[in-house]
Scaffold this active site. Structure first.
Site, mmCIF file in Angstrom:
data_model
loop_
_atom_site.group_PDB
_atom_site.id
_atom_site.type_symbol
_atom_site.label_atom_id
_atom_site.label_comp_id
_atom_site.label_asym_id
_atom_site.label_seq_id
_atom_site.Cartn_x
_atom_site.Cartn_y
_atom_site.Cartn_z
ATOM 1 N N LYS A 4 71.847 8.409 -64.659
ATOM 2 C CA LYS A 4 72.345 7.459 -65.673
ATOM 3 C C LYS A 4 71.908 7.873 -67.086
ATOM 4 O O LYS A 4 72.722 7.982 -67.992
ATOM 5 C CB LYS A 4 71.828 6.030 -65.379
ATOM 6 C CG LYS A 4 72.237 5.492 -64.017
ATOM 7 C CD LYS A 4 71.741 4.084 -63.789
ATOM 8 C CE LYS A 4 70.248 3.931 -63.611
ATOM 9 N NZ LYS A 4 69.689 4.588 -62.419
ATOM 10 N N ARG B 26 71.353 -5.660 -62.905
ATOM 11 C CA ARG B 26 70.968 -5.114 -61.605
ATOM 12 C C ARG B 26 70.899 -6.177 -60.530
ATOM 13 O O ARG B 26 70.455 -5.903 -59.425
ATOM 14 C CB ARG B 26 69.583 -4.493 -61.712
ATOM 15 C CG ARG B 26 69.668 -3.026 -61.986
ATOM 16 C CD ARG B 26 68.278 -2.458 -61.945
ATOM 17 N NE ARG B 26 68.188 -1.548 -63.038
ATOM 18 C CZ ARG B 26 67.719 -0.318 -62.946
ATOM 19 N NH1 ARG B 26 67.245 0.129 -61.837
ATOM 20 N NH2 ARG B 26 67.699 0.453 -63.991
ATOM 21 N N ARG C 114 61.545 15.331 -62.458
ATOM 22 C CA ARG C 114 61.898 14.828 -63.799
ATOM 23 C C ARG C 114 60.702 14.868 -64.743
ATOM 24 O O ARG C 114 59.586 14.547 -64.376
ATOM 25 C CB ARG C 114 62.389 13.382 -63.712
ATOM 26 C CG ARG C 114 62.535 12.780 -65.128
ATOM 27 C CD ARG C 114 63.280 11.493 -65.205
ATOM 28 N NE ARG C 114 62.916 10.555 -64.181
ATOM 29 C CZ ARG C 114 63.665 9.510 -63.868
ATOM 30 N NH1 ARG C 114 64.791 9.291 -64.504
ATOM 31 N NH2 ARG C 114 63.279 8.680 -62.939
ATOM 32 N N ARG D 79 56.906 10.049 -65.668
ATOM 33 C CA ARG D 79 56.863 8.577 -65.605
ATOM 34 C C ARG D 79 55.917 8.101 -64.518
ATOM 35 O O ARG D 79 55.832 8.728 -63.469
ATOM 36 C CB ARG D 79 58.273 8.054 -65.328
ATOM 37 C CG ARG D 79 58.967 7.580 -66.582
ATOM 38 C CD ARG D 79 60.409 7.331 -66.381
ATOM 39 N NE ARG D 79 60.710 6.420 -65.273
ATOM 40 C CZ ARG D 79 61.938 5.991 -64.998
ATOM 41 N NH1 ARG D 79 62.945 6.382 -65.745
ATOM 42 N NH2 ARG D 79 62.159 5.184 -63.993
ATOM 43 N N ARG E 211 61.884 1.879 -55.009
ATOM 44 C CA ARG E 211 62.947 1.609 -56.000
ATOM 45 C C ARG E 211 64.321 1.673 -55.343
ATOM 46 O O ARG E 211 65.212 0.890 -55.667
ATOM 47 C CB ARG E 211 62.834 2.609 -57.172
ATOM 48 C CG ARG E 211 61.690 2.264 -58.114
ATOM 49 C CD ARG E 211 61.199 3.464 -58.904
ATOM 50 N NE ARG E 211 62.200 4.057 -59.752
ATOM 51 C CZ ARG E 211 62.086 5.285 -60.281
ATOM 52 N NH1 ARG E 211 61.016 6.019 -60.048
ATOM 53 N NH2 ARG E 211 63.036 5.764 -61.043
#
Ligand code: AP5
Length: 222
Positions: A18, A94, A129, A158, A169
């Site tokens: 995203k 969401r 990431r 993160r 998640r």
């Protein structure tokens, strides 16, 4: 008459791409990018009361309570630059309650993009990431490596980007996604997000161009 600017929602599982697609969309279409996760991480970094509460949920891979998220996104959506340039909502709504809160404000998207990515790929994307705290750019050690040593040295990870947390998640995502899709099914476009970032953007760009053309044609009839 000039068409109203584009109103876009982008959704998908954790690490489906995203944020990466939003960087490209923003560059081409000039929309205001509003990412619920980024707004929350800014609160966490600032150490506000909301940030402290939000971090507890984020660490468990759960949705942060509506009490915190709904007002935060609404406030950003009502800023004048959003009305002027259009919006790109990333990771919001969401849940059914968040979608209903937007409907109650008469905020509807022109298009709801769903990035569809296989679960194995998602885990690989999460663990590789990295973020550049200076530019805010998203990297991946294998798929989008940093351009030089200087950037590589300052990249951060993160706190919720571990294999264990991404599984939580993902569970949260699966529990909520159907209810949200039900609300936006008329404007939903599902995109194969397993391809390279450029190929995914090719599909996203084609879908957005189509919507923009339709809006322009409708405005010229007025
Ligand atoms: P949020 O920050 O929104 O996280 P997320 O949904 O888990 O999504 P990500 O940001 O992890 O991934 P992305 O899809 O943007 O992928 P990216 O482009 O970075 O939310 C975090 C937390 O905040 C939630 O768990 C929740 O607690 C809370 N929260 C957020 N919104 C909320 C809401 N509405 N209500 C309540 N709570 C909320 O890509 C991932 C990696 O893959 C990158 O390294 C990238 O370089 C790479 N990559 C991307 N595309 C490709 C490609 N095509 N090929 C190869 N690699 C690629």
């Amino acid at each position: 008459a000039k068409p109203e600017p584009l109103k876009v929602m982008i959704s998908g599982a954790p690490a489906s791409g995203k944020g990466t697609q939003c960087e490209l969309i923003k560059e081409k279409y000039g929309l205001v990018h509003i990412a619920a996760g980024d707004l929350l991480r800014a609160e966490v970094a600032a150490g506000t009361e909301n940030g402290k509460k939000a971090k507890e949920y984020m660490e468990k891979g759960m949705l942060v309570s509506d009490e915190i998220v709904v007002g935060m996104v609404k406030e950003r959506l009502l800023q004048p630059d959003v009305e002027e340039n259009g919006w790109l909502l990333d990771g919001y709504p969401r849940s059914l309650s968040q979608a209903t809160a937007l409907e109650n404000l008469s905020i509807h998207p022109d298009i709801f993009i769903l990035l569809d990515v296989d679960e194995e790929t998602l885990v690989e994307r999460v663990v590789g990431r990295r973020l550049d705290p200076v530019t805010g750019r998203i990297y991946h050690l294998k798929y989008s490596p940093p351009e030089n040593e200087e950037i590589a040295a300052r990249l951060t990870q993160r706190f919720d980007d571990t294999e264990e947390k991404v599984k939580l998640r993902l569970q949260t995502h699966h529990q909520n996604v159907e209810a949200v899709l039900g609300i936006y099914k008329d404007v939903m476009v599902k995109i194969n997000g397993n391809l390279s970032k450029e190929e995914v953007f090719g599909q996203v760009d084609a879908a957005l161009s189509r919507v923009l053309e339709e809006k322009t044609a409708a405005a010229s009839e007025c």
